[in-house]
Design an enzyme around this catalytic site. Structure first.
Site, PDB file in Angstrom:
ATOM      1  N   GLU A 168      -7.471   6.905   1.049  1.00  0.00           N
ATOM      2  CA  GLU A 168      -7.925   7.907   0.083  1.00  0.00           C
ATOM      3  C   GLU A 168      -8.643   7.325  -1.132  1.00  0.00           C
ATOM      4  O   GLU A 168      -8.141   7.440  -2.263  1.00  0.00           O
ATOM      5  CB  GLU A 168      -6.747   8.772  -0.365  1.00  0.00           C
ATOM      6  CG  GLU A 168      -6.042   9.465   0.773  1.00  0.00           C
ATOM      7  CD  GLU A 168      -4.940  10.420   0.313  1.00  0.00           C
ATOM      8  OE1 GLU A 168      -4.625  10.450  -0.888  1.00  0.00           O
ATOM      9  OE2 GLU A 168      -4.404  11.143   1.179  1.00  0.00           O
ATOM     10  N   GLU A 366      -1.902  11.445   7.655  1.00  0.00           N
ATOM     11  CA  GLU A 366      -0.876  11.978   6.739  1.00  0.00           C
ATOM     12  C   GLU A 366      -0.935  13.493   6.796  1.00  0.00           C
ATOM     13  O   GLU A 366      -2.019  14.086   6.742  1.00  0.00           O
ATOM     14  CB  GLU A 366      -1.133  11.575   5.278  1.00  0.00           C
ATOM     15  CG  GLU A 366      -0.805  10.151   4.929  1.00  0.00           C
ATOM     16  CD  GLU A 366      -1.033   9.855   3.441  1.00  0.00           C
ATOM     17  OE1 GLU A 366      -0.930  10.775   2.605  1.00  0.00           O
ATOM     18  OE2 GLU A 366      -1.335   8.696   3.137  1.00  0.00           O
TER      19      GLU A 366
HETATM   20  C1  GBH Z   1      -1.412  11.591  -0.395  1.00  0.00           C
HETATM   21  O1  GBH Z   1      -2.421  11.976  -1.254  1.00  0.00           O
HETATM   22  C2  GBH Z   1      -1.093  10.148  -0.651  1.00  0.00           C
HETATM   23  O2  GBH Z   1      -1.786   9.325   0.258  1.00  0.00           O
HETATM   24  C3  GBH Z   1       0.364   9.820  -0.617  1.00  0.00           C
HETATM   25  O3  GBH Z   1       0.562   8.580  -1.186  1.00  0.00           O
HETATM   26  C4  GBH Z   1       1.145  10.899  -1.331  1.00  0.00           C
HETATM   27  O4  GBH Z   1       2.505  10.605  -1.402  1.00  0.00           O
HETATM   28  C5  GBH Z   1       0.947  12.192  -0.580  1.00  0.00           C
HETATM   29  O5  GBH Z   1      -0.397  12.495  -0.531  1.00  0.00           O
HETATM   30  C6  GBH Z   1       1.645  13.374  -1.216  1.00  0.00           C
HETATM   31  O6  GBH Z   1       1.125  13.656  -2.467  1.00  0.00           O
HETATM   32  O7  GBH Z   1      -5.247  18.131  -8.001  1.00  0.00           O
HETATM   33  O8  GBH Z   1      -3.561  19.845  -7.907  1.00  0.00           O
HETATM   34  O9  GBH Z   1      -5.849  20.301  -7.156  1.00  0.00           O
HETATM   35  C7  GBH Z   1      -2.631  13.360  -1.278  1.00  0.00           C
HETATM   36  C8  GBH Z   1      -3.930  13.714  -1.905  1.00  0.00           C
HETATM   37  C9  GBH Z   1      -4.905  14.606  -3.745  1.00  0.00           C
HETATM   38  C10 GBH Z   1      -3.617  16.039  -2.345  1.00  0.00           C
HETATM   39  C11 GBH Z   1      -4.800  15.556  -4.839  1.00  0.00           C
HETATM   40  C12 GBH Z   1      -3.571  17.051  -3.417  1.00  0.00           C
HETATM   41  C13 GBH Z   1      -4.690  17.573  -5.485  1.00  0.00           C
HETATM   42  C14 GBH Z   1      -4.310  18.936  -5.675  1.00  0.00           C
HETATM   43  N1  GBH Z   1      -3.757  14.706  -2.892  1.00  0.00           N
HETATM   44  N2  GBH Z   1      -4.683  16.883  -4.303  1.00  0.00           N
HETATM   45  S1  GBH Z   1      -4.782  19.341  -7.311  1.00  0.00           S
END
Ligand code: GBH
Length: 470
Positions: A168, A366
């Site tokens: 990511e 994931e």
């Molecule tokens: C993953 O990222 C990660 O790879 C992992 O480490 C983590 O534990 C897991 O997700 C759970 O969080 O900004 O409120 O509009 C997830 C990517 C990016 C998903 C930010 C949600 C934002 C929603 N995330 N996204 S918001």
């Protein structure tokens, strides 16, 4: 589940679970590990909820053998973990054999149990020493990453078939250097774009390093996080809002690694920052676009957008340079993180990827959900919501496969409850419950449910009693 109501996955479908080094390992000072940007960030007042840190996390550094035992009990065929760069190179440059030794032992333990390791080289824990020299703001970090990739391949390449460069880059660049909610906590949109480019360059140089040392059958990839975009109205203005968000969130990272360069519309949307294009030097796009053996698809939730009347007003979405639309609050059933539960968006995403890059095999690297766990007096961990989330999302994957998408595997996030970045220990994603006081592990109902799914290579077609009985 041997009834006619089970949806079967293709033979050879890869099932597993994932974690990341800083989220589970702890042991931040063991055996001479150097500090990472997350150690530094956690020590800053107000950055992580409740002042939580990854200092101990799941203590996986000491308990890895027990954790591999849990994987074996669940019957996981594959385990995706990440390597802590500052553990194996405390100053970001010099190999530190005791740090490498931990991953040596982990891989051997996995192989002893018949579990295939999937190694991610960078899941956000940059050595602080490299951040001090500019971190992802500077090109040199990409070259350092390629050296590190070569070192890890040298150490584990005789036993590990599946490799991912980055996890990511969207998050590490835009949350780390754009909104500042992740380490190193920089809030500057232009810097975030430069950091994104340097990470993509690191991916490209890392792929070259890995491939030059490749053994037959090894596969190289990265994991991107995707958020499909939803709009309420199908008109020009809404389509334009969706285009901008999709461009910056999804295509900005995918198209370059496919060898297609940055999308022209994304370059136009951020041209006013005058940051991205000056960072792209001759040859970079060729380096980045080296192609993938497969693509790791991380999916959690869609994003809803709506156009603004004034196209010059900055968006509330927080992504670099975007204007003229806003992100709307999530709707319907939410996880405890407040994310929308939308399994159909996962089907749509996989079908879109299949059309966009039909040549690339896909692996859901994931997918999972945060919910609170209910613990019975006998210790049983009931997490019906999480089991249901997995069931619905696996049906969504199955539906995409039935419609032609080349999905080869699914890795649940996460094996263990763990350190959830800026949310500290407040959000539990595990198939296995972790008591952070005692470090006791307990397989949750969702873990037993997932275990039956992978044993059968099939998910129940509806929410039968199998979701709740174990
Ligand atoms: C993953 O990222 C990660 O790879 C992992 O480490 C983590 O534990 C897991 O997700 C759970 O969080 O900004 O409120 O509009 C997830 C990517 C990016 C998903 C930010 C949600 C934002 C929603 N995330 N996204 S918001």
């Amino acid at each position: 589940m041997t009834n006619q109501k089970a949806l079967e996955f293709p033979p050879g479908f890869v099932w597993g679970a994932a974690t990341a080094s800083y989220q589970v390992e702890g042991g931040v000072k063991e055996d001479g590990r150097g500090p990472s940007i997350w150690d530094t960030f956690c020590a800053l007042e107000g950055k992580v909820l409740n002042g939580d840190t990854g200092e101990v996390a799941c203590d996986h550094f000491h308990r890895y053998a027990e954790d591999v035992g849990l994987m074996a009990e669940l019957g996981l065929p594959a385990y995706r973990f990440s390597v802590s760069w500052p553990r194996v190179m405390p100053d970001g440059r010099t190999v530190h054999p005791p740090g490498v030794g931990f991953y040596d032992r982990l891989v051997d333990e996995l192989l002893d149990q018949g579990i295939s390791p999937i190694v991610t080289l960078y899941h956000w824990d940059l050595p602080q020493a490299l951040e001090d020299e500019g971190g992802w703001r500077v090109r040199d970090t990409a070259a350092r990453f390629a050296d590190y990739a070569a070192v890890m391949h040298g150490a584990l390449g005789d036993r590990v078939q599946d490799w991912m460069t980055l996890n990511e880059p969207f998050c590490a660049a835009f949350l780390g250097y754009g909104s500042g909610v992740h380490a190193p906590g920089v809030a500057d949109h232009g810097t975030a774009l430069v950091a994104a480019h340097h990470q993509l360059l690191a991916h490209g140089l890392g792929m070259a390093a890995l491939r030059s040392a490749a053994a037959p059958g090894q596969r190289f990839s990265l994991a991107l996080n995707f958020s499909p975009v939803l709009v309420d109205v199908d008109d020009e203005a809404h389509r334009e809002a969706a285009r901008k968000f999709d461009g910056m969130h999804n295509r900005m990272f995918l198209d370059p690694v496919l060898g297609r360069g940055y999308p022209a519309d994304v370059l136009a949307d951020v041209a006013h920052l005058n940051a991205l294009e000056p960072a792209i030097l001759g040859g970079d796009l060729e380096t980045i676009g080296t192609g993938l053996d497969w693509l790791g698809v991380n999916y959690y939730a869609p994003t809803r957008v709506t156009p603004l009347a004034d196209p010059a007003v900055p968006s509330n979405c927080g992504l670099p340079g975007l204007r003229g639309f806003d992100v709307l609050p999530p709707r319907g059933p939410l996880t405890s993180f407040g994310w929308e539960q939308a399994p159909s968006s996962l089907t749509d995403l996989l079908l879109w990827l299949h059309r966009h890059c039909p040549e690339i095999p896909l692996v859901v690297a994931e997918n999972g959900a945060a919910f609170p766990d209910t613990i019975d007096s006998d210790g049983r961990v009931r997490d019906h919501d999480r089991a249901l989330y997995f069931a619905e999302h696996l049906r969504a994957v199955h539906s995409a496969i039935r419609q032609g998408a080349g999905v080869r595997g699914y890795l649940a996030w996460s094996l263990l409850d763990n350190f959830e970045w800026a949310m500290g220990y407040t959000q539990r994603f595990g198939l296995v419950h972790v008591d952070f006081e005692t470090q006791q592990r307990t397989i949750k109902d969702s873990g037993r449910f997932y275990s039956r799914i992978l044993a059968n290579n099939a998910v129940p077609a509806d929410d039968s009693a199998e979701l709740t009985t174990s």
